[in-house]
Design a protein around this motif. Structure first.
Motif, PDB file in Angstrom:
ATOM      1  N   PHE A 185       6.103   7.161  -6.539  1.00 40.86           N
ATOM      2  CA  PHE A 185       5.332   8.334  -6.936  1.00 40.86           C
ATOM      3  C   PHE A 185       6.228   9.572  -6.961  1.00 40.86           C
ATOM      4  N   LEU A 186       7.026   9.721  -5.897  1.00 44.09           N
ATOM      5  CA  LEU A 186       7.895  10.893  -5.803  1.00 44.09           C
ATOM      6  C   LEU A 186       8.995  10.836  -6.855  1.00 44.09           C
ATOM      7  N   VAL A 187       9.556   9.632  -7.062  1.00 41.16           N
ATOM      8  CA  VAL A 187      10.575   9.485  -8.098  1.00 41.16           C
ATOM      9  C   VAL A 187       9.976   9.838  -9.456  1.00 41.16           C
ATOM     10  N   GLY A 188       8.777   9.325  -9.721  1.00 40.59           N
ATOM     11  CA  GLY A 188       8.128   9.575 -11.008  1.00 40.59           C
ATOM     12  C   GLY A 188       7.933  11.057 -11.272  1.00 40.59           C
ATOM     13  N   PRO A 244      -0.300   0.454 -19.068  1.00 39.83           N
ATOM     14  CA  PRO A 244       0.356   1.756 -19.263  1.00 39.83           C
ATOM     15  C   PRO A 244      -0.613   2.933 -19.334  1.00 39.83           C
ATOM     16  N   LEU A 245      -1.844   2.698 -19.796  1.00 35.96           N
ATOM     17  CA  LEU A 245      -2.772   3.821 -19.936  1.00 35.96           C
ATOM     18  C   LEU A 245      -3.115   4.428 -18.579  1.00 35.96           C
ATOM     19  N   SER A 246      -3.057   3.597 -17.527  1.00 38.76           N
ATOM     20  CA  SER A 246      -3.409   4.099 -16.196  1.00 38.76           C
ATOM     21  C   SER A 246      -2.358   5.033 -15.622  1.00 38.76           C
ATOM     22  N   ILE A 247      -1.273   5.273 -16.358  1.00 34.08           N
ATOM     23  CA  ILE A 247      -0.246   6.186 -15.853  1.00 34.08           C
ATOM     24  C   ILE A 247      -0.835   7.584 -15.690  1.00 34.08           C
ATOM     25  N   VAL A 248      -1.948   7.866 -16.394  1.00 35.43           N
ATOM     26  CA  VAL A 248      -2.592   9.178 -16.221  1.00 35.43           C
ATOM     27  C   VAL A 248      -3.065   9.364 -14.784  1.00 35.43           C
ATOM     28  N   ASN A 249      -3.372   8.263 -14.092  1.00 38.89           N
ATOM     29  CA  ASN A 249      -3.808   8.370 -12.690  1.00 38.89           C
ATOM     30  C   ASN A 249      -2.786   9.121 -11.855  1.00 38.89           C
ATOM     31  N   VAL A 250      -1.499   8.889 -12.163  1.00 39.26           N
ATOM     32  CA  VAL A 250      -0.426   9.499 -11.385  1.00 39.26           C
ATOM     33  C   VAL A 250      -0.302  10.971 -11.745  1.00 39.26           C
ATOM     34  N   ILE A 251      -0.581  11.291 -13.024  1.00 35.99           N
ATOM     35  CA  ILE A 251      -0.331  12.659 -13.488  1.00 35.99           C
ATOM     36  C   ILE A 251      -1.523  13.568 -13.207  1.00 35.99           C
ATOM     37  N   ILE A 252      -2.747  13.073 -13.447  1.00 37.12           N
ATOM     38  CA  ILE A 252      -3.902  13.951 -13.246  1.00 37.12           C
ATOM     39  C   ILE A 252      -4.382  13.967 -11.807  1.00 37.12           C
ATOM     40  N   GLY A 284       0.818  -1.211   0.000  1.00 37.91           N
ATOM     41  CA  GLY A 284       0.000   0.000   0.000  1.00 37.91           C
ATOM     42  C   GLY A 284       0.851   1.259   0.000  1.00 37.91           C
ATOM     43  N   ALA A 285       1.977   1.209   0.744  1.00 33.86           N
ATOM     44  CA  ALA A 285       2.872   2.370   0.764  1.00 33.86           C
ATOM     45  C   ALA A 285       3.610   2.482  -0.563  1.00 33.86           C
ATOM     46  N   ALA A 286       3.871   1.328  -1.195  1.00 31.33           N
ATOM     47  CA  ALA A 286       4.610   1.346  -2.458  1.00 31.33           C
ATOM     48  C   ALA A 286       3.759   1.883  -3.591  1.00 31.33           C
ATOM     49  N   CYS A 287       2.473   1.571  -3.560  1.00 32.58           N
ATOM     50  CA  CYS A 287       1.610   1.844  -4.714  1.00 32.58           C
ATOM     51  C   CYS A 287       1.490   3.341  -4.971  1.00 32.58           C
ATOM     52  N   LEU A 288       1.799   3.753  -6.200  1.00 30.35           N
ATOM     53  CA  LEU A 288       1.762   5.187  -6.475  1.00 30.35           C
ATOM     54  C   LEU A 288       0.400   5.658  -6.946  1.00 30.35           C
ATOM     55  N   THR A 289      -0.562   4.737  -7.077  1.00 24.25           N
ATOM     56  CA  THR A 289      -1.914   5.161  -7.438  1.00 24.25           C
ATOM     57  C   THR A 289      -2.929   4.745  -6.379  1.00 24.25           C
ATOM     58  N   GLN A 290      -2.448   4.245  -5.267  1.00 22.90           N
ATOM     59  CA  GLN A 290      -3.311   3.725  -4.204  1.00 22.90           C
ATOM     60  C   GLN A 290      -4.240   2.624  -4.711  1.00 22.90           C
ATOM     61  N   ALA A 291      -3.757   1.868  -5.688  1.00 21.51           N
ATOM     62  CA  ALA A 291      -4.540   0.718  -6.138  1.00 21.51           C
ATOM     63  C   ALA A 291      -4.529  -0.351  -5.054  1.00 21.51           C
ATOM     64  N   MET A 292      -3.370  -0.537  -4.432  1.00 17.54           N
ATOM     65  CA  MET A 292      -3.279  -1.403  -3.263  1.00 17.54           C
ATOM     66  C   MET A 292      -3.728  -0.561  -2.079  1.00 17.54           C
ATOM     67  N   TYR A 293      -4.750  -1.020  -1.406  1.00 15.35           N
ATOM     68  CA  TYR A 293      -5.393  -0.127  -0.449  1.00 15.35           C
ATOM     69  C   TYR A 293      -5.791  -0.883   0.799  1.00 15.35           C
ATOM     70  N   LYS A 294      -5.352  -0.364   1.942  1.00 10.31           N
ATOM     71  CA  LYS A 294      -5.743  -0.965   3.219  1.00 10.31           C
ATOM     72  C   LYS A 294      -7.078  -0.353   3.626  1.00 10.31           C
ATOM     73  N   THR A 295      -8.126  -1.164   3.620  1.00 15.62           N
ATOM     74  CA  THR A 295      -9.441  -0.637   3.980  1.00 15.62           C
ATOM     75  C   THR A 295      -9.522  -0.465   5.495  1.00 15.62           C
ATOM     76  N   GLU A 296     -10.449   0.357   5.919  1.00  9.14           N
ATOM     77  CA  GLU A 296     -10.646   0.551   7.360  1.00  9.14           C
ATOM     78  C   GLU A 296     -10.975  -0.764   8.040  1.00  9.14           C
TER      79      GLU A 296
END
Lengths: 290, 409
Positions: free
Chosen positions: B151-154, B132-140, A114-126
């Motif tokens: 995320f920070l590196v990106g 790869p298309l979901s990379i917009v999630n990080v940008i928008i 969850g901490a690694a995921c940069l889109t919060q796709a991996m998510y710890k629910t309440e």
């Protein structure tokens, strides 16, 4: 809807607690890491003394997650979870005879994925389950790099790959049901409930029959505490389980770096400009650069 | 970005601009050069493999496993490539901040190299993303994972690419004869320089920080809590080694562009760079020894992985460091180039050791890259070189800037 669900959980939790510890319903809960959360962490207690290794949970899991029916369950060699199965049961020869070990996501209280995921796709629910959200994931697989238990699996052969891992049957839980493996387990080896209650149940079982149980709850402190906890008849290193896992949370390993980013971002430009001012030759105009 | 602004500021009718572009698009060198004959077929095969990767999934062309999810495309193209491109921020720091004018002649080519490296390595990254298309999630900003190192590196990576483009943009303006744009872009350079260096320090160290959570999965000889620091220190001499090697090749290939650069003393630059490399490697080696002693790693030395570690440290850190020191003392430019080559191999080895070779070294099935992964990696490097060559032959990168560019301000 939200209130109803929460009410339902409270009812379930209270019932489980009542069954487990009799009259003792409102004890303090020191093990609860996220006490500021609205909902208490739920989890699963897996009792390897009770588990007979029937592989039934593998079939129930596959059905609940629309995955292929388990194969090779009779094979003696050790099977691993992969992109076709969220859980496997392996039998290990130990000092107390054959012991079956179920493997699945541990649902860490502070998950590395969850901490690694940069889109919060991996998510710890309440609620406690660590879930994967398809619409967020970009398939970078950093969760797989980070997970100390090597749990997330990736569909390499797909053009729109998913991360496959146990989600504690989160969709069933939202409907007020309990995880499929626990619901169907014929030996009652899998107990679902509030994490704090499960720790009490585990302690009670160990206390009541010390000859049957190893005095250790795997998952109580592993990786800073996990929602899925194991109690066993033998030491855990005999079961091929990773006993070198840190007892602190894995995301804490990157906290120092992350908290240093903002100061560097703000201070370094100032330092650089200072050096520039100090070294520039007086007689040349500024825009001579580049 | 800047391509959109420039045409408007050109003082010619638009037909003239298109005629100029058409003329510039034509190849300027020999078509059947040995490099073209080797690279062209590889690029074609590589593009076919890339097509198959999108048609059948990543698993159809790579050997990635569930244990080792990052292979050659991340371990080499991104993790190693970013270190190689570190020369851009080091040289920009030396020339624009420390005011060491001696290195100015190689600044533009280094910045261009850095920019293209980042551009193409992000392309490699896209190939490796499952969705790869979901990379917009990080940008928008659809769910920012701000607690994620990646995320920070990106973001630092992305912003740094913009900074590099800005730093290089005066050369594009000079090529297009866009005097007004040139003035504006040159004015922005200092800002790009300051933020570029900051962003670099953070993403170079951030790539090391990516592996911090893999404690227990990376062999203890390579894992330590100082990975971010080690990565940023090694990126200094990795970048410089790349500048040395790339500069030596440019000296031979782009002789036409270098004509008339009388004050361009390449040997002086090489000797200066070798001194900085040697010092950087000394700092790096000290850190490695410190970590080694601190973690009590002696116990691991008497194993296969231990010897592999010694091979990396002695053969690819100590040896090139001594070579750099000696060649600096005796001004031996031949030895400098050899030392630079060994340094680059060493950085490659180090980054691959951390991200691939010692990653889950205990896993049952080992990851060995497939031939397709190698071809795609080569394809990306070759296309990058083609683009670099195209730009160097047209824009004032190695050749002198037009007179007006100096009197413009």
């Amino acid at each position: 809807m939200e209130i109803n669900r929460r009410f339902f959980f409270k009812a379930i939790g209270a019932t489980a607690a009542a069954i487990a510890v009799g009259q003792e319903t409102s004890a303090s809960e020191p093990d609860l890491k996220k006490d500021n959360k609205k909902e208490e962490l739920h989890g699963m207690l897996y009792d390897m003394v009770l588990c007979k290794g029937c592989h039934g949970c593998e079939y129930d899991c596959a059905e609940a997650h629309q995955l292929a029916e388990p194969v090779d369950t009779t094979k003696s060699e050790h099977r691993l979870t992969d992109e076709t199965r969220c859980t496997v049961v392996n039998k290990h020869e130990t000092s107390k005879g054959e012991v079956a070990v179920k493997t699945q996501c541990m649902h860490c209280s502070d998950p590395a994925c969850g901490a690694a995921c940069l889109t919060q796709a991996m998510y710890k629910t309440e609620h406690g389950a660590v879930i994967w959200r398809e619409d967020k994931c970009m398939g970078c697989r950093y969760c797989m790099i980070s997970c100390p238990f090597d749990v997330p699996k990736f569909e390499y052969q797909s053009t729109n790959p998913r991360i496959i891992k146990c989600d504690m049957c989160y969709n069933l839980i939202q409907e007020g049901e309990i995880p499929a493996c626990s619901y169907y387990c014929p030996s009652k080896a899998l107990t679902y409930g509030k994490r704090s209650d499960l720790i009490r149940i585990a302690r009670k079982r160990i206390h009541d029959s010390p000859e049957k149980y190893e005095d250790y709850i795997y998952g109580e402190n592993e990786a800073g505490g996990t929602s899925w906890m194991y109690i066993s008849p033998v030491p855990f290193n005999e079961l091929g389980m990773n006993t070198t896992i840190l007892t602190s949370s894995y995301p804490a390993l990157t906290k120092g770096f992350i908290s240093s980013i903002a100061p560097v971002d703000i201070l370094l430009p100032a330092v650089l400009l200072g050096i520039y001012e100090a070294t520039k030759s007086k007689n040349k105009p500024l825009d001579e650069e580049l | 970005m800047s391509e959109n602004i420039i045409p408007k500021t050109i003082n010619e009718p638009s037909t003239g601009f298109w005629k100029f572009m058409l003329h510039e698009l034509k190849p300027k060198g020999k078509i059947f050069s040995p490099f073209n004959i080797i690279s062209f077929p590889i690029i074609i095969v590589g593009l076919i493999i890339i097509f198959l990767r999108f048609k059948n999934g990543i698993g159809s062309v790579t050997n990635l496993t569930q244990d080792v999810p990052w292979g050659l495309w991340i371990g080499f193209d991104v993790v190693t490539g970013v270190a190689f491109a570190g020369g851009a921020y080091v040289l920009v720091f030396m020339v624009n901040i420390l005011n060491l004018k001696k290195y100015k002649p190689i600044l533009r080519i280094t910045v261009l190299n850095g920019f293209l490296a980042y551009l193409f390595y992000s392309a490699a990254l896209l190939l490796d993303l499952g969705r790869p298309l979901s990379i917009v999630n990080v940008i928008i900003g659809n769910n920012f994972g701000v607690s994620s190192v990646l995320f920070l590196v990106g973001w630092h990576f992305l912003l740094y690419m913009l900074a590099l483009l800005l730093e290089f943009s005066p050369a594009i303006a000079e090529w297009l004869n866009a005097r007004k744009a040139h003035k504006i872009l040159t004015g922005l350079t200092m800002g790009a320089v300051v933020f570029g260096i900051t962003l670099s320090v953070l993403h170079q160290s951030g790539i090391g920080a990516l592996f911090l959570m893999a404690k227990g999965k990376i062999h203890p000889l390579w894992y330590n809590e100082y990975l971010p620091l080690l990565f940023v220190v090694s990126s200094v001499f990795a970048g410089i080694a790349m500048v040395i090697l790339e500069g030596s090749i440019s000296q031979k290939v782009f002789t036409k562009q270098l004509e008339g650069n009388a004050h361009h003393n390449h040997d002086d630059i090489l000797v200066g760079l070798s001194k900085i490399s040697a010092l950087g490697m000394f700092v790096y080696l000290s850190l490695i020894v410190l970590v080694f002693v601190h973690q009590k790693n002696w116990q691991y030395l008497n194993s296969g992985m231990g010897q592999w570690f010694l091979f990396e440290i002695i053969g690819f850190v100590i040896v090139p460091m001594l070579l750099f020191f000696t060649s600096y003392r005796y001004r031996n430019t031949g030895m400098i180039k050899i030392a630079a080559l060994i340094t680059l191999l060493g950085i490659m080895l180090n980054r691959m050791n951390i991200s691939i070779i010692s990653f889950r070294w205990d896993a049952a099935d080992r990851y060995v890259p497939s031939w397709q992964e190698f071809i795609v990696t080569l394809t990306i490097i070759f296309i990058e070189i083609w683009v670099l060559r195209w730009i160097v032959r047209r824009m004032p990168v190695l050749s002198k800037s037009p007179e007006w560019a100096h009197n413009n301000h």
